[in-house]
Design a protein around this motif. Structure first.
Motif, short mmCIF file in Angstrom:
data_model
loop_
_atom_site.label_atom_id
_atom_site.label_comp_id
_atom_site.label_asym_id
_atom_site.label_seq_id
_atom_site.Cartn_x
_atom_site.Cartn_y
_atom_site.Cartn_z
N ASP B 93 11.55 23.44 24.82
CA ASP B 93 12.60 24.45 24.98
C ASP B 93 13.47 24.42 23.72
OD1 ASP B 93 14.14 22.17 25.25
OD2 ASP B 93 15.15 22.82 27.09
N VAL B 94 14.62 25.07 23.77
CA VAL B 94 15.48 25.14 22.59
C VAL B 94 15.87 23.74 22.11
CG1 VAL B 94 17.77 25.80 21.77
CG2 VAL B 94 16.43 27.41 23.11
N LEU B 95 16.31 22.91 23.05
CA LEU B 95 16.77 21.58 22.68
C LEU B 95 15.64 20.78 22.02
CD1 LEU B 95 19.04 19.46 22.82
CD2 LEU B 95 18.13 18.77 25.04
N ALA B 96 14.47 20.78 22.63
CA ALA B 96 13.36 19.99 22.10
C ALA B 96 12.87 20.57 20.77
CB ALA B 96 12.22 19.93 23.12
N THR B 97 12.85 21.89 20.65
CA THR B 97 12.44 22.51 19.39
C THR B 97 13.42 22.14 18.27
OG1 THR B 97 11.53 24.40 20.59
CG2 THR B 97 11.91 24.70 18.25
N ALA B 98 14.70 22.29 18.57
CA ALA B 98 15.71 21.99 17.55
C ALA B 98 15.64 20.51 17.18
CB ALA B 98 17.10 22.36 18.08
N TYR B 99 15.41 19.66 18.17
CA TYR B 99 15.34 18.23 17.90
C TYR B 99 14.13 17.90 17.03
CZ TYR B 99 15.63 13.22 18.57
OH TYR B 99 15.76 11.88 18.33
N MET B 132 20.04 23.23 16.04
CA MET B 132 19.51 22.37 15.00
C MET B 132 20.63 21.87 14.09
SD MET B 132 16.70 23.48 12.19
CE MET B 132 16.19 24.83 13.17
N ALA B 133 21.53 22.77 13.72
CA ALA B 133 22.67 22.40 12.87
C ALA B 133 23.46 21.27 13.54
CB ALA B 133 23.57 23.61 12.63
N GLU B 134 23.68 21.41 14.83
CA GLU B 134 24.42 20.38 15.56
C GLU B 134 23.68 19.05 15.50
OE1 GLU B 134 27.28 20.00 17.04
OE2 GLU B 134 26.77 18.06 17.95
N LEU B 135 22.37 19.08 15.74
CA LEU B 135 21.61 17.83 15.77
C LEU B 135 21.51 17.20 14.39
CD1 LEU B 135 18.86 18.96 18.29
CD2 LEU B 135 20.75 17.38 18.73
#
Ligand SMILES: Cc1cc2nc3c(=O)[nH]c(=O)nc-3n(C[C@H](O)[C@H](O)[C@H](O)COP(=O)(O)OP(=O)(O)OC[C@H]3O[C@@H](n4cnc5c(N)ncnc54)[C@H](O)[C@@H]3O)c2cc1C
Ligand SMILES: Nc1ncnc2c1ncn2[C@@H]1O[C@H](COP(=O)(O)O)[C@@H](O)[C@H]1O
Lengths: 396, 262
Positions: B93-99, B132-135
């Motif tokens: 999902d968004v979180l896993a992709t961004a991570y 992604m920026a946040e991570l």
């Protein structure tokens, strides 16, 4: 659980020496932490290569009871609350009643006390306010900081944010900070007894709907499309309260400097219109747009168009309805010569009354229209204009 | 200046169908292409490089055939490309992709500027960039539709905010997501195609990452779960009118009167 960055670890064995529980072992070419680990983290502290870390924290089972409340992010501009906020409050109240939670608002800005008070008239239980000159303009980093602070202090189960430019920039950042789920651009929301939020959103350009849940992290976050939820009604009696929070300024330390904010010229805005007349490719010449405009004017409405006409330059970009245009939810929409492609329909299917004029009885627009006039718009629209003028004459 | 652009390969149609029986997406036989919004991100990076010098790195996360978008980026002028691919990344999902992409960037090396498209046409969330920026712990500005100024330390951009335009200066390292009116993307060049035919595409998988905990990736690392997918409900009670234009016009007028619009 403690994990090893395998490419950092040089197998020096320091972690094995310091572990008081004998829970660290060396396998052939890796270090392994066994079930004996008590998470004292001595190995992490002593590793000369920084190769150990505390992982999988986000996999821990959340205890849902610790998270209570439905929080709405209050979007505002130039002293005015964005209408999506009232829609979110309306929805938040409905969800909150089902699970017996309170409704919260988070309001971030500068000199916003009067807005905070106004929110109480919409049945909000608590409005948390971060009022600081440093927060005058939206900046993703400093807004995330205070949002995080508020969530930590209040632990809401659900956080709703408008799917606007600000909302869609801020919400993903906050969600990532909490390593929690965020569902974008929802059009339907419900809640289960166990407080899991049921989020429905169109995907693939409105071709399919997806139902999404965030079962094992809190808060559950969603951005919600503007103009799909019923707004909360203003009431005379207030029962909630405003709570001011302060965040030490020094810590904002924003990397973003706002140099200028200028209002976009507010041209006829179709998103706000109660009545819209849409021109599609059934309109054969640019000059015929005048006819559409006349109909719209008579109904006190706005003219919109499908992408085909925008591309032809017959209407401006902010008049486009649809997936790559605007979502509208007027009381009345009349489409003239519009086929009803999914990308178009995605932007207007929430309209209260849909009238469609199209000469092709099989046009997909007739699947969603409430009143379907199968015929030539060049015959219908001029006559319709005459009719309306007549009626208006009578009432004069 | 080190610039990195995130590109996604998406189905070349929005007319996806779902199997009513199983509720599963029918993806077979659907062609793929570069997410159209990412072309603007790539073009922006190339313009900045032309002005400031430096290197444009592109990356995509996806199955092996997603290499096609890296090749396309080479034909437009990107210098170096990565494919982020691993079985365990499936279902993100968004979180896993961004991570996952953030982990990849840690391996690729620190960038001054990361550019994303404003959104994809399949996932369609516009969330991966800001998440992604946040991570990565860097600031971001979304919806950039104009680059006003750029120095070695910072970039000044206009941010499109529906009712207003905000001009902001953001210091490097940072991430921006760009709107489609920012620049007209160039066409891929045949000459560049010949020149880059043998240029390698580096592949990164879980074993190359710092965090190798499988539970942070793919379906397992996703905070959201799709419970079901279903076709939109189009059923409405409707009236269909056929006949002469004159009659249709009066029926519409009558109905509008009845509903008090006239
Ligand atoms: C990723 C993507 C995003 C998109 N986003 C959008 C979007 O945001 N908004 C949008 O509008 N489109 C969008 N599109 C385009 C969309 O797919 C359609 O092409 C478009 O909406 C069709 O416009 P239309 O109905 O005006 O034209 P057409 O599809 O050509 O339909 C014209 C209709 O007019 C009827 N007609 C012709 N003459 C007459 C007459 N004399 N009297 C009565 N009826 C007549 C015809 O029967 C026909 O049904 C998008 C496409 C993609 C791939
Ligand atoms: N799998 C991916 N690989 C590379 N970039 C991606 C991927 N998914 C999303 N992005 C980037 O994030 C932007 C927003 O995507 P989305 O949140 O899916 O709308 C895209 O325009 C890309 O720049």
């Amino acid at each position: 659980m403690i994990n090893v960055y395998k490419n950092k670890c040089n197998l020096c064995g320091r972690c094995i020496e310091v572990c008081p529980f004998g829970a660290v072992e060396r396998l052939k070419d890796t270090i392994q932490i066994t079930a004996g680990c008590k998470l004292c983290k001595l190995c992490i502290k002593n590793c000369p290569e920084d190769a150990l870390y505390l992982g999988s924290e986000l996999k821990k089972e959340v205890s849902k009871d610790e998270w209570k409340g439905v929080m709405v992010y209050v979007e505002h501009e130039e002293g005015e609350i964005h209408p999506v906020t009232f829609e979110l409050i309306g929805k938040a109240r409905e969800l909150a009643n089902k699970i017996k939670h309170p409704v919260y608002c988070i309001l971030i800005g500068s000199q916003v006390q009067n807005l905070a008070r106004e929110l109480l008239y919409y049945g909000v239980d608590k409005v948390f306010v971060y009022d600081d000159v440093e927060l005058k303009w939206f900046r993703s980093d400093s807004y995330t900081l205070v949002f995080e602070d508020c969530i930590n202090k209040t632990k809401p189960s659900i956080v709703l944010v408008g799917a606007t430019s600000v909302g869609r920039s801020l919400a993903p950042r906050v969600a990532a900070r909490f390593k929690t789920g965020l569902t974008a651009d929802c059009t339907v929301l419900d809640v289960k007894e166990n407080t899991d939020l049921v989020q429905i959103r169109p995907a693939f350009g409105g071709n399919i709907m997806a139902q999404i849940v965030t079962t094992n992290s809190r808060p559950q976050m969603a951005t919600v499309r503007y103009k799909v939820m019923e707004p909360a009604q203003r009431v005379e009696q207030i029962k909630g309260e405003v709570i001011n929070y302060f965040y030490p300024k020094a810590n904002f330390d924003s990397k973003i400097r706002v140099l200028d904010v200028s209002r976009k010229e507010r041209k006829a805005n179709i998103s706000e219109a109660d009545v819209i007349v849409v021109a599609g490719r059934g309109i054969k010449e640019k000059k015929d747009m005048q006819m559409v405009k006349e109909l719209a004017d008579l109904l006190n409405g706005q003219v919109a168009a499908t992408r085909s006409l925008i591309e032809a330059g017959w209407a401006s970009h902010n008049q486009q309805i649809g997936l790559s245009g605007r979502t509208v939810r007027p009381k009345l929409i009349i489409t003239c010569g519009v086929s009803g492609a999914v990308q178009f329909v995605a932007g207007m299917q929430g309209s209260e009354y849909i009238f469609a004029i199209n000469k092709d009885v099989n046009a997909p627009i007739f699947k969603i229209a409430h009143y379907c006039a199968v015929g030539d718009l060049y015959e219908i629209v001029p006559k319709l204009i005459e009719h309306i003028k007549q009626v208006k004459q009578i009432y004069k | 200046m080190k610039i990195l652009v995130c590109l996604k390969q998406v189905p070349d149609t929005t007319k996806v169908e779902i199997d009513e029986q199983t509720g599963v997406l029918k993806r077979d036989g659907v062609d793929s292409k570069m997410n159209p919004y990412d072309l603007y991100a790539l073009e922006t990076s190339l313009r900045i490089k032309e002005q400031m010098g430096g290197k444009v790195t592109v990356l995509t996360m996806g199955p092996p055939q997603a290499k096609a978008v890296i090749k396309e980026a080479y034909m437009m002028g990107a210098d170096e490309g990565y494919l982020i691919s691993d079985r365990s990344f499936a279902g993100s999902d968004v979180l896993a992709t961004a991570y996952t992409i953030a982990q990849a960037i840690k391996v690729i090396g620190e960038q001054d500027l990361i550019i994303c498209g404003k959104q994809t046409t399949d996932g369609d969330t516009a969330q991966v960039g800001p998440a992604m920026a946040e991570l990565l712990g860097i600031p971001h500005v979304a919806w950039v539709n104009l680059i006003k100024d750029i120095t070695a330390e910072a970039i000044t951009v206009s941010q499109d905010m529906a009712n207003s335009v905000e001009t902001v200066e953001i210091t490097f390292p940072c991430l921006i997501t760009v709107e489609k009116d920012i620049y007209q993307p160039r066409l891929p060049s045949y000459r560049k195609k010949l020149l880059t035919e043998d240029r390698p595409i580096k592949v990164l998988s879980l074993k190359d990452f710092l965090d190798q905990d499988e539970s942070h990736y793919g379906l397992k690392g996703s905070a959201t779960q799709v419970e079901r997918i279903f076709p939109p409900d189009n059923e409405v009670e409707q009236e269909v009118w056929v006949g002469e234009g004159v009659d249709l016009a009066s029926r519409i007028a009558d109905k509008l009167k009845e509903l008090r619009f006239i």
